[in-house]
Design a protein around this motif. Structure first.
Motif, PDB file in Angstrom:
ATOM      1  N   THR A 289       0.683  -1.165  -0.007  1.00  0.00           N
ATOM      2  CA  THR A 289       0.091   0.035   0.051  1.00  0.00           C
ATOM      3  C   THR A 289       0.937   1.140   0.205  1.00  0.00           C
ATOM      4  O   THR A 289       0.680   2.290  -0.753  1.00  0.00           O
ATOM      5  CB  THR A 289      -1.144  -0.017   1.318  1.00  0.00           C
ATOM      6  OG1 THR A 289      -0.295  -0.045   2.519  1.00  0.00           O
ATOM      7  CG2 THR A 289      -2.037  -1.014   1.101  1.00  0.00           C
ATOM      8  N   ASP A 290       2.012   1.394   0.494  1.00  0.00           N
ATOM      9  CA  ASP A 290       2.971   2.384   0.715  1.00  0.00           C
ATOM     10  C   ASP A 290       3.588   2.419  -0.825  1.00  0.00           C
ATOM     11  O   ASP A 290       3.632   3.711  -1.259  1.00  0.00           O
ATOM     12  CB  ASP A 290       4.216   2.202   1.589  1.00  0.00           C
ATOM     13  CG  ASP A 290       3.593   2.276   3.044  1.00  0.00           C
ATOM     14  OD1 ASP A 290       2.444   2.708   3.131  1.00  0.00           O
ATOM     15  OD2 ASP A 290       4.387   1.696   3.992  1.00  0.00           O
ATOM     16  N   LYS A 293       0.597   4.274  -2.961  1.00  0.00           N
ATOM     17  CA  LYS A 293       0.513   5.825  -2.758  1.00  0.00           C
ATOM     18  C   LYS A 293       1.722   6.276  -3.105  1.00  0.00           C
ATOM     19  O   LYS A 293       1.867   7.536  -3.782  1.00  0.00           O
ATOM     20  CB  LYS A 293       0.438   5.797  -1.097  1.00  0.00           C
ATOM     21  CG  LYS A 293      -1.048   5.492  -0.563  1.00  0.00           C
ATOM     22  CD  LYS A 293      -1.099   5.658   0.904  1.00  0.00           C
ATOM     23  CE  LYS A 293      -0.293   4.943   1.555  1.00  0.00           C
ATOM     24  NZ  LYS A 293      -0.748   5.334   3.219  1.00  0.00           N
ATOM     25  N   ASP A 306      -5.519   6.102   1.828  1.00  0.00           N
ATOM     26  CA  ASP A 306      -5.271   4.623   2.650  1.00  0.00           C
ATOM     27  C   ASP A 306      -6.288   3.877   2.003  1.00  0.00           C
ATOM     28  O   ASP A 306      -6.038   2.603   1.664  1.00  0.00           O
ATOM     29  CB  ASP A 306      -5.396   4.798   4.095  1.00  0.00           C
ATOM     30  CG  ASP A 306      -4.180   5.529   4.754  1.00  0.00           C
ATOM     31  OD1 ASP A 306      -3.130   5.681   3.903  1.00  0.00           O
ATOM     32  OD2 ASP A 306      -4.335   5.958   5.798  1.00  0.00           O
TER      33      ASP A 306
END
Length: 344
Positions: A289-290, A293, A306
């Motif tokens: 997920t990082d 983003k 998020d």
């Protein structure tokens, strides 16, 4: 070598909340998302479309290539094989930020090992796109001093010292026998078989229930946010694209890699992405997920929340495919003529 330029940075709002599974699959294909080929003829068709020239595939070449892929004597130390950095049990990668090779040397540019699974479907090979085929790619790590550290002449000498290999090369390649080109070609033919069909491919092929509702929702967000600008085609990546288009990559100073001479970087495939952490060319980000983003900021100039990152991650999980069953080979026994391992 075929290079694909970034299509657009504008989010492609192709999906609506009430979109049916059939419409979603149709929209996905309309923006360039394609299912995997079902056989080697299908692979040939994609290679031709990508402008990639490869030798004729045969099962015999692939079987020989499988042995060579796992063959540690192709390294100077006798300890490292292709599978060391592209471990077929670890998503085709090594699970570390920077590849580690001869004499426990970390990659001098702090480059992460890309997955070998489905790599034949990339339009180019290596992070800087310097190889157009898998065979050309296979030669690089064998000879590179920080990797396997075996000059081409020594590689041929090692394989030629093993009568079983000499016989097999003659059967497969005729009078040419053991050459460095044929060693690389055999490995490339084996790597062609490392295709991993997934539920995502079934969905694109018309199975409306192949993806869950949440995975379909994630696919919508993936398309809406514009991720398909780079992660498109049959491999959801694999082509050369501009990097740091909209922002600065926060870990850009880890290693000295800056892409090819035009600043282009090979976009990694998203297939099996949940198995191939850490991410980016320098392996600086471990959480998917990082990474999602960060890509929104660096490439698209947008903030991915998020929740949106989690939705996209859910979709990406559907790209985890079925791996071909690989039986570890038994190797020919070394002879008195086989060059001894060297650790220096």
């Amino acid at each position: 070598m075929k290079k694909v330029v970034l299509r657009t940075l504008v989010p492609l709002f192709v999906a609506s909340v009430g979109l049916s599974a059939a419409d979603l699959a149709a929209d996905a294909k309309a923006v360039g998302l394609l299912p995997l080929p079902k056989d080697q003829k299908g692979v040939d068709a994609i290679l031709k479309e990508n402008g990639v020239k490869a030798s004729k595939f045969t099962k015999e070449k692939a079987e020989l290539g499988k042995k060579l892929y796992f063959e540690p004597r192709l390294s100077k130390s006798g300890l490292i094989s292709c599978n060391t950095c592209h471990n077929l049990g670890l998503g085709g990668t090594d699970g570390v930020a920077a590849a580690v090779g001869h004499k426990w040397t970390a990659n001098p540019h702090h480059l992460n090992s890309p997955t070998v699974y489905n790599s034949v479907l990339n339009t180019t090979q290596f992070w800087d796109g310097r190889a157009g085929t898998l065979a050309d790619q296979a030669k690089g790590p064998i000879e590179a001093e920080p990797e396997m550290a075996t000059p081409a002449k020594l590689a041929v000498e090692k394989i030629s010292s093993l009568p079983e290999y000499v016989s097999e090369f003659k059967k497969v390649y005729g009078k040419e026998g053991v050459t460095f080109d044929n060693i690389a070609d055999a490995i490339a033919n084996f790597e062609r078989t490392l295709i991993t069909p997934s539920r995502y491919d079934k969905f694109l092929a018309g199975d409306k229930k192949a993806l869950s509702a949440k995975e379909q929702e994630g696919l919508k967000v993936f398309m809406d946010k514009g991720c398909i600008a780079c992660h498109s085609g049959v491999n959801l990546g694999g082509s050369m694209q501009s990097f740091e288009v909209a922002g600065k990559y926060k870990f850009a100073n880890l290693g000295d890699f800056k892409g090819d001479k035009n600043g282009m970087v090979k976009t990694p495939t998203l297939r099996n992405i949940t198995e191939t952490a850490p991410y980016f060319h320098n392996g600086a980000i471990w959480k998917l997920t990082d990474a999602i983003k960060e890509m929104g900021s660096v490439q698209l100039g947008i903030e991915i929340t998020d929740k949106e990152a989690e939705q996209i991650e859910t979709f990406l999980g559907s790209l985890t495919g079925t791996k071909p069953k690989i039986e570890y080979p038994m190797f020919p026994i070394s002879t008195d003529a086989t060059p001894k391992p060297m650790l220096d």
